[in-house]
Design a protein around this motif. Structure first.
Motif, PDB file in Angstrom:
ATOM      1  N   ILE A  48     -12.049 -45.735 -57.378  1.00 57.85           N
ATOM      2  CA  ILE A  48     -11.470 -46.329 -56.173  1.00 57.85           C
ATOM      3  C   ILE A  48      -9.999 -46.678 -56.357  1.00 57.85           C
ATOM      4  O   ILE A  48      -9.193 -46.479 -55.442  1.00 57.85           O
ATOM      5  N   MET A  49      -9.591 -47.164 -57.544  1.00 59.37           N
ATOM      6  CA  MET A  49      -8.199 -47.561 -57.735  1.00 59.37           C
ATOM      7  C   MET A  49      -7.266 -46.359 -57.851  1.00 59.37           C
ATOM      8  O   MET A  49      -6.180 -46.343 -57.264  1.00 59.37           O
ATOM      9  N   GLY A  50      -7.694 -45.345 -58.589  1.00 64.99           N
ATOM     10  CA  GLY A  50      -6.864 -44.148 -58.686  1.00 64.99           C
ATOM     11  C   GLY A  50      -6.736 -43.429 -57.362  1.00 64.99           C
ATOM     12  O   GLY A  50      -5.650 -42.947 -56.991  1.00 64.99           O
ATOM     13  N   ALA A  51      -7.847 -43.349 -56.612  1.00 63.84           N
ATOM     14  CA  ALA A  51      -7.801 -42.690 -55.308  1.00 63.84           C
ATOM     15  C   ALA A  51      -6.911 -43.452 -54.340  1.00 63.84           C
ATOM     16  O   ALA A  51      -6.140 -42.846 -53.577  1.00 63.84           O
ATOM     17  N   ALA A  52      -7.002 -44.798 -54.350  1.00 63.15           N
ATOM     18  CA  ALA A  52      -6.152 -45.600 -53.464  1.00 63.15           C
ATOM     19  C   ALA A  52      -4.679 -45.447 -53.832  1.00 63.15           C
ATOM     20  O   ALA A  52      -3.807 -45.387 -52.955  1.00 63.15           O
ATOM     21  N   THR A  53      -4.391 -45.381 -55.122  1.00 60.60           N
ATOM     22  CA  THR A  53      -3.005 -45.211 -55.558  1.00 60.60           C
ATOM     23  C   THR A  53      -2.485 -43.830 -55.181  1.00 60.60           C
ATOM     24  O   THR A  53      -1.350 -43.686 -54.700  1.00 60.60           O
ATOM     25  N   ALA A  54      -3.303 -42.811 -55.376  1.00 63.70           N
ATOM     26  CA  ALA A  54      -2.893 -41.455 -55.001  1.00 63.70           C
ATOM     27  C   ALA A  54      -2.590 -41.366 -53.516  1.00 63.70           C
ATOM     28  O   ALA A  54      -1.602 -40.749 -53.096  1.00 63.70           O
ATOM     29  N   GLU A  55      -3.426 -41.991 -52.712  1.00 61.90           N
ATOM     30  CA  GLU A  55      -3.213 -41.964 -51.262  1.00 61.90           C
ATOM     31  C   GLU A  55      -1.917 -42.685 -50.889  1.00 61.90           C
ATOM     32  O   GLU A  55      -1.127 -42.188 -50.081  1.00 61.90           O
ATOM     33  N   ALA A  56      -1.682 -43.844 -51.516  1.00 61.18           N
ATOM     34  CA  ALA A  56      -0.472 -44.615 -51.205  1.00 61.18           C
ATOM     35  C   ALA A  56       0.779 -43.875 -51.643  1.00 61.18           C
ATOM     36  O   ALA A  56       1.794 -43.862 -50.925  1.00 61.18           O
ATOM     37  N   VAL A  57       0.755 -43.243 -52.810  1.00 68.53           N
ATOM     38  CA  VAL A  57       1.923 -42.522 -53.314  1.00 68.53           C
ATOM     39  C   VAL A  57       2.175 -41.262 -52.485  1.00 68.53           C
ATOM     40  O   VAL A  57       3.321 -40.954 -52.115  1.00 68.53           O
ATOM     41  N   ALA A  58       1.104 -40.528 -52.173  1.00 61.04           N
ATOM     42  CA  ALA A  58       1.274 -39.293 -51.403  1.00 61.04           C
ATOM     43  C   ALA A  58       1.836 -39.571 -50.017  1.00 61.04           C
ATOM     44  O   ALA A  58       2.657 -38.806 -49.500  1.00 61.04           O
ATOM     45  N   ARG A  59       1.423 -40.668 -49.419  1.00 58.89           N
ATOM     46  CA  ARG A  59       1.939 -41.009 -48.082  1.00 58.89           C
ATOM     47  C   ARG A  59       3.420 -41.373 -48.120  1.00 58.89           C
ATOM     48  O   ARG A  59       4.085 -41.343 -47.090  1.00 58.89           O
ATOM     49  N   ARG A  60       3.929 -41.718 -49.298  1.00 56.53           N
ATOM     50  CA  ARG A  60       5.355 -41.986 -49.443  1.00 56.53           C
ATOM     51  C   ARG A  60       6.150 -40.700 -49.668  1.00 56.53           C
ATOM     52  O   ARG A  60       7.352 -40.750 -49.913  1.00 56.53           O
ATOM     53  N   GLY A  61       5.483 -39.556 -49.628  1.00 54.75           N
ATOM     54  CA  GLY A  61       6.166 -38.281 -49.775  1.00 54.75           C
ATOM     55  C   GLY A  61       6.362 -37.832 -51.204  1.00 54.75           C
ATOM     56  O   GLY A  61       7.082 -36.850 -51.449  1.00 54.75           O
ATOM     57  N   GLN A  62       5.721 -38.501 -52.157  1.00 55.64           N
ATOM     58  CA  GLN A  62       5.848 -38.114 -53.558  1.00 55.64           C
ATOM     59  C   GLN A  62       4.848 -37.000 -53.895  1.00 55.64           C
ATOM     60  O   GLN A  62       3.767 -36.920 -53.317  1.00 55.64           O
ATOM     61  N   ARG A  63       5.223 -36.168 -54.852  1.00 58.31           N
ATOM     62  CA  ARG A  63       4.302 -35.149 -55.360  1.00 58.31           C
ATOM     63  C   ARG A  63       3.415 -35.827 -56.408  1.00 58.31           C
ATOM     64  O   ARG A  63       3.905 -36.291 -57.444  1.00 58.31           O
ATOM     65  N   VAL A  64       2.140 -35.903 -56.126  1.00 61.57           N
ATOM     66  CA  VAL A  64       1.217 -36.636 -56.990  1.00 61.57           C
ATOM     67  C   VAL A  64       0.095 -35.708 -57.434  1.00 61.57           C
ATOM     68  O   VAL A  64      -0.367 -34.848 -56.662  1.00 61.57           O
ATOM     69  N   LEU A  65      -0.331 -35.881 -58.679  1.00 63.97           N
ATOM     70  CA  LEU A  65      -1.480 -35.160 -59.218  1.00 63.97           C
ATOM     71  C   LEU A  65      -2.477 -36.185 -59.730  1.00 63.97           C
ATOM     72  O   LEU A  65      -2.155 -36.990 -60.617  1.00 63.97           O
ATOM     73  N   LEU A  66      -3.681 -36.165 -59.167  1.00 57.80           N
ATOM     74  CA  LEU A  66      -4.766 -37.069 -59.548  1.00 57.80           C
ATOM     75  C   LEU A  66      -5.756 -36.295 -60.414  1.00 57.80           C
ATOM     76  O   LEU A  66      -6.293 -35.261 -59.991  1.00 57.80           O
ATOM     77  N   ILE A  67      -6.009 -36.788 -61.632  1.00 58.90           N
ATOM     78  CA  ILE A  67      -6.897 -36.115 -62.578  1.00 58.90           C
ATOM     79  C   ILE A  67      -8.117 -36.996 -62.825  1.00 58.90           C
ATOM     80  O   ILE A  67      -7.976 -38.168 -63.201  1.00 58.90           O
ATOM     81  N   GLU A  68      -9.291 -36.429 -62.623  1.00 60.73           N
ATOM     82  CA  GLU A  68     -10.558 -37.154 -62.780  1.00 60.73           C
ATOM     83  C   GLU A  68     -11.474 -36.367 -63.715  1.00 60.73           C
ATOM     84  O   GLU A  68     -11.649 -35.156 -63.544  1.00 60.73           O
ATOM     85  N   GLN A  69     -12.069 -37.067 -64.691  1.00 63.75           N
ATOM     86  CA  GLN A  69     -12.904 -36.363 -65.671  1.00 63.75           C
ATOM     87  C   GLN A  69     -14.274 -35.968 -65.114  1.00 63.75           C
ATOM     88  O   GLN A  69     -14.924 -35.071 -65.663  1.00 63.75           O
ATOM     89  N   PHE A  70     -14.707 -36.642 -64.041  1.00 59.15           N
ATOM     90  CA  PHE A  70     -15.975 -36.289 -63.421  1.00 59.15           C
ATOM     91  C   PHE A  70     -15.694 -35.691 -62.037  1.00 59.15           C
ATOM     92  O   PHE A  70     -14.767 -34.928 -61.881  1.00 59.15           O
ATOM     93  N   ALA A  71     -16.501 -36.030 -61.045  1.00 58.81           N
ATOM     94  CA  ALA A  71     -16.294 -35.559 -59.675  1.00 58.81           C
ATOM     95  C   ALA A  71     -15.996 -36.756 -58.782  1.00 58.81           C
ATOM     96  O   ALA A  71     -16.334 -37.892 -59.122  1.00 58.81           O
ATOM     97  N   PRO A  72     -15.368 -36.565 -57.628  1.00 55.63           N
ATOM     98  CA  PRO A  72     -15.137 -37.680 -56.711  1.00 55.63           C
ATOM     99  C   PRO A  72     -16.455 -38.354 -56.341  1.00 55.63           C
ATOM    100  O   PRO A  72     -17.441 -37.696 -56.011  1.00 55.63           O
ATOM    101  N   GLY A  73     -16.476 -39.690 -56.428  1.00 53.18           N
ATOM    102  CA  GLY A  73     -17.676 -40.441 -56.071  1.00 53.18           C
ATOM    103  C   GLY A  73     -18.777 -40.384 -57.105  1.00 53.18           C
ATOM    104  O   GLY A  73     -19.934 -40.711 -56.808  1.00 53.18           O
ATOM    105  N   HIS A  74     -18.449 -40.023 -58.354  1.00 58.84           N
ATOM    106  CA  HIS A  74     -19.456 -39.891 -59.410  1.00 58.84           C
ATOM    107  C   HIS A  74     -20.122 -41.246 -59.709  1.00 58.84           C
ATOM    108  O   HIS A  74     -19.642 -42.307 -59.286  1.00 58.84           O
ATOM    109  N   THR A  75     -21.211 -41.193 -60.459  1.00 57.09           N
ATOM    110  CA  THR A  75     -22.009 -42.390 -60.749  1.00 57.09           C
ATOM    111  C   THR A  75     -21.857 -42.864 -62.190  1.00 57.09           C
ATOM    112  O   THR A  75     -22.665 -43.667 -62.669  1.00 57.09           O
ATOM    113  N   GLN A  76     -20.824 -42.404 -62.898  1.00 50.98           N
ATOM    114  CA  GLN A  76     -20.676 -42.743 -64.314  1.00 50.98           C
ATOM    115  C   GLN A  76     -19.839 -43.993 -64.562  1.00 50.98           C
ATOM    116  O   GLN A  76     -19.762 -44.452 -65.706  1.00 50.98           O
ATOM    117  N   GLY A  77     -19.196 -44.537 -63.519  1.00 45.55           N
ATOM    118  CA  GLY A  77     -18.253 -45.618 -63.743  1.00 45.55           C
ATOM    119  C   GLY A  77     -18.538 -46.862 -62.932  1.00 45.55           C
ATOM    120  O   GLY A  77     -19.650 -47.404 -62.958  1.00 45.55           O
TER     121      GLY A  77
END
Length: 381
Positions: free
Chosen positions: A16-45
């Motif tokens: 949730i924190m990385g996704a929220a940060t990616a959304e906030a940064v991307a909306r500011r027009g920055q080129r952002v790359l979000l890297i996740e070791q599992f899948a979006p919405g995974h149950t490991q964390g």
């Protein structure tokens, strides 16, 4: 190794924190790359499930201020996502008469002009028959609290970030982080690598290992495995979303018992805050029978209209700091490395505000809130 920048900002960890940060940064027009070791919405964390509590009921004023930012941001995100991400239920907090925790909640309700009611045990029973209180206990009811739909919120933020131009990579575990002058390079287990002038680490229970092993910063972050159970109604009293408030029981103030009404799973979700064992996030034990027995005991004591045979038991991870306050700060030696960590089991509700705070740190913008409470300095004195 090629150290040309891949993007403006790299984000490690897509909960949730990385996704929220990616959304906030991307909306500011920055080129952002979000890297996740599992899948979006995974149950490991720490970010999965049908619901999390959002509330203004905090003894510390800074969290009330943060919730005042996050609450309208959740509504706005829901509008852009095309479906609600929160639902107001009201919040019921109980404790002994004269509880200093309830007194501090009441002080902050008054300070910030938040409506509330103080209820005796009998008054609470009439208003909220879901709960049992003995004489000598009381409750506070704050009508603006509610539920964040957890996994749907994570998935919505991923979609919104991508719609704003964020690039994403899933199934890639980062095994190396290196500073090359003004660039930070990360390398995945596949051998692929990416570089950017700024790095944001929101890796949850994996943050301590990354920071210590790769960036020379050992922080007091302790992953624990917490346990929740979903107990179904035993009679006709309605425990569904909209009929029952979220609740926190402060009779054991260091480890409050809490719960949410039925959302998707056909039972009331209950948990006992910060009572799970310390774990390696990559080698987690099975659920604890002893902790489950305690959840049954607490449910029997406080929620008399529920059956004590659960429809489901779930484990998740907390990443705890010693004082339960978050870490929102820069690496002390690498100012282009931003750390969002240690959310200690109560951070999810603040995700839109924290996303904006981490984006502001990464882009050298003023923070929307004072960050002294969340500084690394408190661990380095």
């Amino acid at each position: 190794m090629n150290t040309q920048p891949t993007c403006d900002i790299l984000i490690l960890g897509g909960g949730i924190m990385g996704a929220a940060t990616a959304e906030a940064v991307a909306r500011r027009g920055q080129r952002v790359l979000l890297i996740e070791q599992f899948a979006p919405g995974h149950t490991q964390g720490s970010s999965h499930g049908d619901g999390r509590i959002f509330r203004f009921a905090y003894p510390q004023a800074i969290y009330v201020q943060m919730m005042l930012l996050a609450r309208p941001a959740w509504a706005e995100l829901g509008e852009r996502a095309g479906h609600p991400l929160i639902q107001v239920t009201g919040g019921w907090d109980c404790g002994p008469v004269g509880s200093p925790v309830l007194a501090s909640l009441e002080t902050n309700f008054q300070r910030y002009g938040l409506p509330y009611e103080r209820l005796s045990a009998m008054e609470s029973k009439r208003r909220f028959p879901h709960f049992h209180l003995d004489r000598g206990s009381e409750a506070l009811y704050q009508p603006d609290a509610g539920v964040v739909f957890a996994t749907p919120a994570v998935l919505a933020l991923w979609r919104l970030a991508q719609a704003s131009g964020a690039a994403t990579i899933t199934g890639e575990r980062v095994v190396a982080v290196e500073a090359h002058g003004e660039l930070i390079t990360v390398r995945g287990a596949s051998g692929a690598h990416w570089s950017a002038p700024r790095l944001v680490i929101t890796a949850g229970s994996w943050a301590r290992g990354l920071l210590s092993e790769q960036l020379g910063l050992d922080l007091p972050l302790t992953p624990t495995q917490e346990q929740v159970a979903y107990f179904p109604p035993a009679d006709d009293l309605d425990h569904r979303l909209g009929a029952m408030p979220v609740f926190i029981d402060h009779h054991t103030p260091d480890h409050p018992f809490y719960g949410l009404p039925q959302i998707e799973t056909p039972g009331v979700k209950v948990g006992w805050h910060r009572t799970g064992p310390a774990v390696d996030p990559d080698a987690r034990p099975p659920a604890s029978e002893a902790l489950f027995a305690e959840l049954q005991r607490l449910t029997r004591q406080r929620l008399p209209h529920l059956r004590l045979t659960p429809v489901e038991q779930v484990t998740c991870l907390y990443t705890n700091t010693p004082d339960e306050h978050f870490i929102l700060d820069r690496h002390p030696d690498l100012s282009n490395v931003i750390i969002g960590a240690g959310f200690s089991g109560h951070g999810f509700k603040f995700a839109p505000a924290i996303g904006h705070i981490l984006a502001a740190l990464a882009l050298d913008e003023p923070s929307p809130l004072p960050l002294d409470t969340f500084s690394l300095r408190r661990f380095m004195q």
